[in-house]
Design an enzyme around this catalytic site. Structure first.
Site: not given
Length: 405
Positions: A235, A289, A342
């Site tokens: 990330e 995301k 994540c």
């Protein structure tokens, strides 16, 4: 029992209760591998027994200690915003929230009451944060992780507490076993998971960005030289908006020889997206995301409060993190691979329709050497088993690895 004795007894039981999480952390940090399944098989059963057995007079202290032991790290990222002094206050505030939740669940010593609470705790998400999953204690164990299997485990412990019903308790536990989970499968891709260990303060210094980025591009070249066909970076491996930069074109050129999955940012209206860039055959796919981490990337409070807190912690010129609309997938080797960032890898929503393969990229440098990355790994293993998903995890600040279902 005086109050000092209560505090230390509650701490003792809390340590035993949370032990499966720390076993994952110890094996990750000390041995760089997964714990043997038998250890958390035993400790998971002991955790359930503790929850069913702890005296209700310890409920407040027990709940507080569990909250601290499980989530003490949540405020660590505030160090990088200039608010390090808030870290202990945040830890105590979070512990108090879980103290209330667990005190309610231990209000009665009736075994049925507590058994039901054990089953429903995973559905309680304060401020949208869904990491209180006791079921996940069995992620690295010989027991199954479906809710009915967790119910069989609870029932088994309940019956074992009654001498005349112990044989049925053993049978209940036997029915919850999932020996197939001990088998390790392979990955049908020639994949390289890039692991990096840049501290968060290093990543945020503009003068370090170029050197760090050049190093990562060099590592991509090395893996291409080793004939890796799928290379996955963590990330925000490139901690800036990569579109329009020289690195964007360099990665496109490198994608002639391998598919590259890279964490970076994408500029949006009023902020930036935390994104995944997939470079393949000089074409680029961007996946944003969707699920933002509570308080880390979004403030799950009424808008007027959230806006004020954003101005305090980010400043008037602070960059807002935007949320994507839908989960994304890319194709590789004839397979569809879901790609998430994540915190998304620990959310059941990301596993909808049970993807066969999933890429998770993380930056765990926010939380130092805390237990956070091991909690994340344990939850990913839990959801991987529930959904029969193989996870390819590339991380900065913690180990990169493959999780098999």
């Amino acid at each position: 029992m005086n109050w000092i004795s209560k505090i230390f007894k509650a701490l003792f039981w809390a340590v035993i209760f949370i032990a499966p999480m720390y076993v994952v952390w110890i094996f990750e940090r000390v041995y760089s591998k997964d714990p043997p399944l038998w250890i958390n098989s035993v400790l998971g059963l002991l955790s359930v027994w503790v929850f069913l057995s702890v005296k209700k007079e310890l409920k407040w202290a027990f709940g507080f200690w569990v909250g601290i032991l499980w989530f003490y790290w949540i405020g660590f990222s505030f160090e990088y915003f200039g608010f390090a002094y808030l870290i202990p206050l945040i830890a105590v505030a979070v512990a108090c929230i879980y103290m209330v939740i667990l005190a309610l669940s231990l209000w009665s010593e009736d075994l049925i009451y507590r058994g039901v609470w054990l089953l429903v705790l995973s559905y309680i998400h304060p401020f949208g944060f869904d990491w209180l999953v006791v079921d996940s204690f069995f992620a690295y164990s010989y027991f199954g992780v479906e809710k009915y299997e967790f119910a069989l485990i609870i029932l088994g412990i309940l019956l074992l507490k009654r001498v005349e019903w112990r044989i049925f308790g053993v049978l209940s536990l036997a029915m919850a076993l999932d020996i197939a989970s001990a088998k390790t499968e392979g990955v049908p891709f020639d994949v390289e998971l890039i692991e990096s260990h840049y501290s968060q303060d290093f990543k945020w210094q503009r003068e370090n960005a170029r050197a760090m980025t050049e190093e990562l591009v060099g590592r991509i070249g090395e893996e291409i030289g080793r004939e890796k066909s799928l290379i996955i970076l963590p990330e925000t491996a490139f901690p800036f908006v990569i579109e329009g930069s020289a690195y964007f074109e360099r990665l496109r050129e490198l994608s002639k020889k391998a598919t590259l999955v890279v964490g970076s940012m994408r500029r949006g209206e009023g902020g930036v997206y935390n994104s995944i860039y997939v470079f393949a055959n000089q074409k680029v796919q961007i996946i944003d995301k969707v699920i933002l981490a509570p308080f880390g990337e979004k403030i799950p409070l009424p808008q007027w409060i959230a806006k004020y807190l954003e101005s305090v912690f980010l400043g008037e010129g602070g960059v807002k993190i935007l949320s994507g609309n839908a989960f994304g997938e890319f194709e590789f080797g004839g397979e569809k691979i879901r790609a998430v960032v994540c915190y998304e890898g620990t959310s059941p929503k990301a596993y909808e329709l049970a993807p066969k393969y999933m890429v998770v990229i993380s930056n765990n440098a926010w939380f130092g050497s805390s237990i956070e990355s091991s909690l994340q790994k344990n939850l990913m293993k839990y959801y991987a088993r529930k959904n029969h998903t193989t996870i390819l995890h590339a991380s900065n600040g913690s180990r990169s690895f493959v999780i098999f279902p």
